[in-house]
Write an enzyme that holds these catalytic residues in place. Structure first.
Site, mmCIF file in Angstrom:
data_model
loop_
_atom_site.group_PDB
_atom_site.id
_atom_site.type_symbol
_atom_site.label_atom_id
_atom_site.label_comp_id
_atom_site.label_asym_id
_atom_site.label_seq_id
_atom_site.Cartn_x
_atom_site.Cartn_y
_atom_site.Cartn_z
ATOM 1 N N HIS A 36 -7.637 -2.199 5.406
ATOM 2 C CA HIS A 36 -6.811 -1.200 6.087
ATOM 3 C C HIS A 36 -7.127 0.779 5.586
ATOM 4 O O HIS A 36 -7.956 0.380 5.018
ATOM 5 C CB HIS A 36 -5.291 -0.889 5.681
ATOM 6 N N HIS A 76 1.261 -1.314 0.146
ATOM 7 C CA HIS A 76 0.373 -0.187 0.010
ATOM 8 C C HIS A 76 0.530 1.725 0.152
ATOM 9 O O HIS A 76 2.298 1.044 0.239
ATOM 10 C CB HIS A 76 -0.830 -0.385 0.954
ATOM 11 N N ASP A 81 -0.470 -3.648 5.687
ATOM 12 C CA ASP A 81 -1.090 -3.210 6.730
ATOM 13 C C ASP A 81 -2.848 -3.791 7.146
ATOM 14 O O ASP A 81 -3.257 -3.941 5.951
ATOM 15 C CB ASP A 81 -0.996 -1.705 7.129
ATOM 16 N N HIS A 134 1.163 3.902 2.041
ATOM 17 C CA HIS A 134 1.233 4.974 3.201
ATOM 18 C C HIS A 134 3.338 5.161 3.626
ATOM 19 O O HIS A 134 3.476 4.055 2.782
ATOM 20 C CB HIS A 134 1.031 4.148 4.538
ATOM 21 N N ASP A 151 5.579 5.176 5.446
ATOM 22 C CA ASP A 151 6.675 4.410 5.663
ATOM 23 C C ASP A 151 6.829 2.494 4.871
ATOM 24 O O ASP A 151 7.343 1.641 5.932
ATOM 25 C CB ASP A 151 6.422 3.482 7.096
ATOM 26 N N HIS A 152 6.277 2.666 3.647
ATOM 27 C CA HIS A 152 6.525 1.372 3.083
ATOM 28 C C HIS A 152 6.331 1.429 1.722
ATOM 29 O O HIS A 152 7.442 0.452 0.757
ATOM 30 C CB HIS A 152 4.708 0.599 2.663
ATOM 31 N N HIS A 181 6.051 -5.269 11.628
ATOM 32 C CA HIS A 181 5.862 -3.723 11.617
ATOM 33 C C HIS A 181 5.128 -3.535 13.567
ATOM 34 O O HIS A 181 4.165 -3.688 13.505
ATOM 35 C CB HIS A 181 4.088 -4.001 10.249
#
Length: 305
Positions: free
Chosen positions: A140, A63, A211, A65, A67-68, A269
């Site tokens: 998510h 996805h 997530d 976001h 942090d990914h 995570h």
């Protein structure tokens, strides 16, 4: 085949953990590795690992976001300077192509290999003679996917002891049997190749989830997996917080592993509030005993557990 964790933290990096990135090493099978997510500083983590960017074959993004994905532009740019010339396939939700191309264009970064983008959907997204990869939607705040890699059956093993009892010695004749060629011995006996090779060995199944809150999508992707990588952002008791932020607790990850019948559960995570992973693992083990925590720069072998 094995998993190598480059980042195991949630949201933002800490002194103990970088943000999410997981390598699936297939050096014996393909001579390459695949990457699942690329949080900020992933290329720095790769420099501290046995991985070589030139061997990176595919990137799967769960996805969008930060942090990914914040590590993608730097990693792709550096790959050009580290021997990477082969085309690179990137699988991700709608928008990943725009993010990458905009970052490379505005920074005037030039790469000397082809980027091939594949927009995710539910179902099979890749297949070759060695494996199949499926993706599925999770639960998510934004569109988030999980991936299920199914290795195709491997050839059976040569029945060496039986062959030697029949007077066949290691060498060219073993090679013919492996190729499926029947043998006729000097005394007239015929050895059928099919009798001297065991049944094909089932391939492994690896599930890596993005997530998510607990959902049916997780269970479908994890069904009978040998290894399940599942987020465990919070410990038990913070279910309300996990629900609010669309994440999972240790207990919920363990319940998914138990209900899906997986072999090994790997937690990752982790929230920055936890400096130690052991308490999270112990919570999960109450429900699913074969649980470990992902550790940065450590390998998790993939096999039948």
């Amino acid at each position: 085949m094995e998993l190598y964790f480059l980042g195991t933290g949630a949201g933002m990096p800490t002194t103990e953990r970088n943000v999410t990135s997981i390598a699936l090493r297939m050096f014996d099978e393909r001579g390459t590795f695949w990457l699942f997510d690329a949080g900020e500083a992933t290329q720095h983590q790769i420099l501290r690992s046995p991985l070589k960017p030139s061997k990176l074959e595919k990137i799967f993004i769960t996805h969008l976001h930060g942090d990914h994905i914040f590590g993608l532009p730097g990693l792709l740019s550096s790959r050009s300077h580290q021997g990477g010339t082969e085309p690179l396939d990137i699988y991700g939700p709608q928008g990943v192509r725009t993010f990458i191309e905009t970052a490379l264009q505005l920074s005037q970064s030039h790469i000397n290999y082809e980027l091939r983008f594949h927009e995710l959907h539910e179902g099979v997204i890749y297949e070759d003679e060695q494996c199949t990869v499926e993706s599925g939607l999770l639960d998510h705040r934004i569109e988030s996917y999980g991936f299920r890699m199914i290795e195709k059956p491997r050839p059976g093993k040569l029945k060496v002891d039986e062959l030697m009892k029949l007077g066949v010695q290691p060498g060219p004749m073993f090679g013919k049997i492996k190729q499926g060629i029947d043998l006729r011995l000097d005394d007239g006996r015929v050895i059928r190749a099919s009798d001297m090779i065991s049944e094909p060995q089932p391939g492994v199944i690896v599930t890596i989830l993005g997530d998510t809150r607990p959902c049916q999508g997780s269970l479908r992707l994890a069904k009978d997996a040998d290894v399940l990588v599942h987020e465990a952002t919070f410990m038990e008791g913070l279910e309300d917080l996990a629900e609010t932020y669309y994440h999972s607790t240790t207990k919920q990850a363990a319940e998914t592993a138990r209900d899906a019948g997986v072999g090994l559960l790997v937690l990752t995570h982790f929230s920055a509030r936890y400096s130690e992973e052991n308490p999270l693992v112990e919570e999960a083990k109450v429900i699913f005993d074969n649980t470990v925590a992902a550790k940065q720069h450590q390998l998790v072998p993939i096999r039948k557990y």
